[in-house]
Design an enzyme around this catalytic site. Sequence first.
Site, short mmCIF file in Angstrom:
data_model
loop_
_atom_site.label_atom_id
_atom_site.label_comp_id
_atom_site.label_asym_id
_atom_site.label_seq_id
_atom_site.Cartn_x
_atom_site.Cartn_y
_atom_site.Cartn_z
N ASP A 178 39.92 20.55 56.88
CA ASP A 178 39.37 20.57 55.58
C ASP A 178 37.84 19.74 55.89
O ASP A 178 37.36 19.62 56.91
CB ASP A 178 40.02 20.12 54.53
CG ASP A 178 39.75 20.89 53.22
OD1 ASP A 178 38.58 20.41 52.71
OD2 ASP A 178 40.57 21.48 52.76
N HIS A 218 37.28 17.28 49.07
CA HIS A 218 37.86 18.43 48.74
C HIS A 218 39.38 18.37 49.64
O HIS A 218 40.37 18.95 49.23
CB HIS A 218 37.09 19.73 49.39
CG HIS A 218 37.71 21.08 49.10
ND1 HIS A 218 38.32 21.53 50.34
CD2 HIS A 218 37.73 21.95 48.14
CE1 HIS A 218 38.83 22.77 49.63
NE2 HIS A 218 38.45 23.10 48.66
N SER A 396 41.45 27.16 47.20
CA SER A 396 41.66 26.00 47.92
C SER A 396 43.00 25.36 47.53
O SER A 396 43.60 24.65 48.39
CB SER A 396 40.65 25.19 47.33
OG SER A 396 39.49 25.71 48.33
#
Length: 536
Positions: A178, A218, A396
């Site tokens: 990520d 994220h 996601s």
Amino acid sequence: MKHYYFTFILLMFSAAMFSQEDAWVYFKDKPSSQSFLDKPSDMLSTRSLTRRTNQNIALDQIDVPVEKSYLNQIKSSAGITILAKSKWLNALHITGTQANVSALKSLAFVDKVVFANKTLNITAKIISENRTVETQNKLKTTIDYAYGNAASQIQMLNGQILHKQNYTGEGKVIAVLDAGFPGVNTAQPFQNLQTNNRILGGYDFVNRNANFYTGDDHGTLVLSTMGGYKENALVGTAPDASYYLFITENDASENPIEESLWVEAAEKADSLGVDIITTSLGYFSFDKAGESHTYSDMNGSTTFISRGAEIAFSRGIIVVASAGNEGRTAEPHIGAPADAVSVIAVGSVTSAKVKSDFSSVGPSFDNRIKPDVMAQGTAAAVSNASGTIGTSNGTSFSCPIMAGMIACLWQAFPEKTNKEIRKMILESSDRYTAPNYNYGYGIPNFGSTLGTETFNSSSEIFSVYPNPALTQVSFLFSDKLDTASVSIYSILGQKLIEKQITSQNPVLSLQSLKSGLYFYTFDAESLHKTGKIIKQ
């Protein structure tokens, strides 16, 4: 005027000649292969080799590192900088002027050179498509600072059935690729992972350093859906799995190097012996238009990252990827590596099991079913870097929610190969017999993979597990019913066991029964069920 015009043309020509271009240089062979194959521990960890052995996967030249002498020659070539390398694809990702990169083709050990800018590949087939695709910033998600409840995203998959059997991912290793993981070393929802040493390590491939508790958060949000644990607020799908955290995405830009860094990280994950790679990243458009992919590239075998993901699967790893969040755009199709044949591409649904409008759709360009499966990605419960529990939207999050449940399933069936686990997941899905390009094969039922009989609607919750059973069987039902009467009958109709159970203590011993087939009746105030139980 002519002089100025000539100068302008010269400047344009000079800019073209001296601008830096990304490219992949592929090698013809690996001359040192045998020496590495004779000493596999020089390439792979014991855990990685054990995974291969358990799945009957032989070592081959793909596992052998890039020839060092080739690497050194490219490194010393005029004007060339090496940005990444891949043993799986026997290639280097380099940058340099078009002239300097093209000069590498003359080296005897070079198989081919492929520019990221497709217009520079003279032999490439240029496909013109009448569509415009804006570069999407896939990492920008908003978090609503409200109470987060992960119950729906787990129960939708009947993951609670696995958790109640203590299949919570323990013993399985997940690599998360990520954009960054700030707060994972300090925020309370990750304390369980830190206290129990379940963060095994990581690396920042973008900045080439060992500090992976940095970058865009994220990755932090993504990890929280699997490994987060805060009682009555957020429980991840695999709270007892172990994790490697790899930064491969540069949030500040969108460039082909990120695909190469992803493959390099996947190779590292393989060498460390991970079982599952989960990635909430997808690639379609890049900052330079000439480098962007087109829908025709989404055939599972064109992009660098998808080819790498397919090799990861061939090494015995399960790869889980977000389908993408482009469902509302002019180009709504899944990106790479979700297009790869063996990758489990995960789309998003709401808590009501309705496809999220942002979730990217299939098919792949070669007309395969994509996405593969669905999970909750609308209002998914997450934790941010400060430990605040909230909700966020995107594939996601449906992706790692699924990856965590896969870890629990594989824990329950450790003898299964990655191909068998993938098959079990697809076959348990609610649209398996009639898949489509919006939902794929649908929403998996992880309860059914244990051989349980599961009913779950707005009015009733009921399951019997494990089935087949060894010594005991449990009945899952709503605590609103409190108590129930359970009877076990032989195939001839003789009542053998009768017992009152409660929702808090729903276990029934089968110790007195011989191996074989039996029938049960379950009677509560408003719930009456019958079915079969197999005693092993």
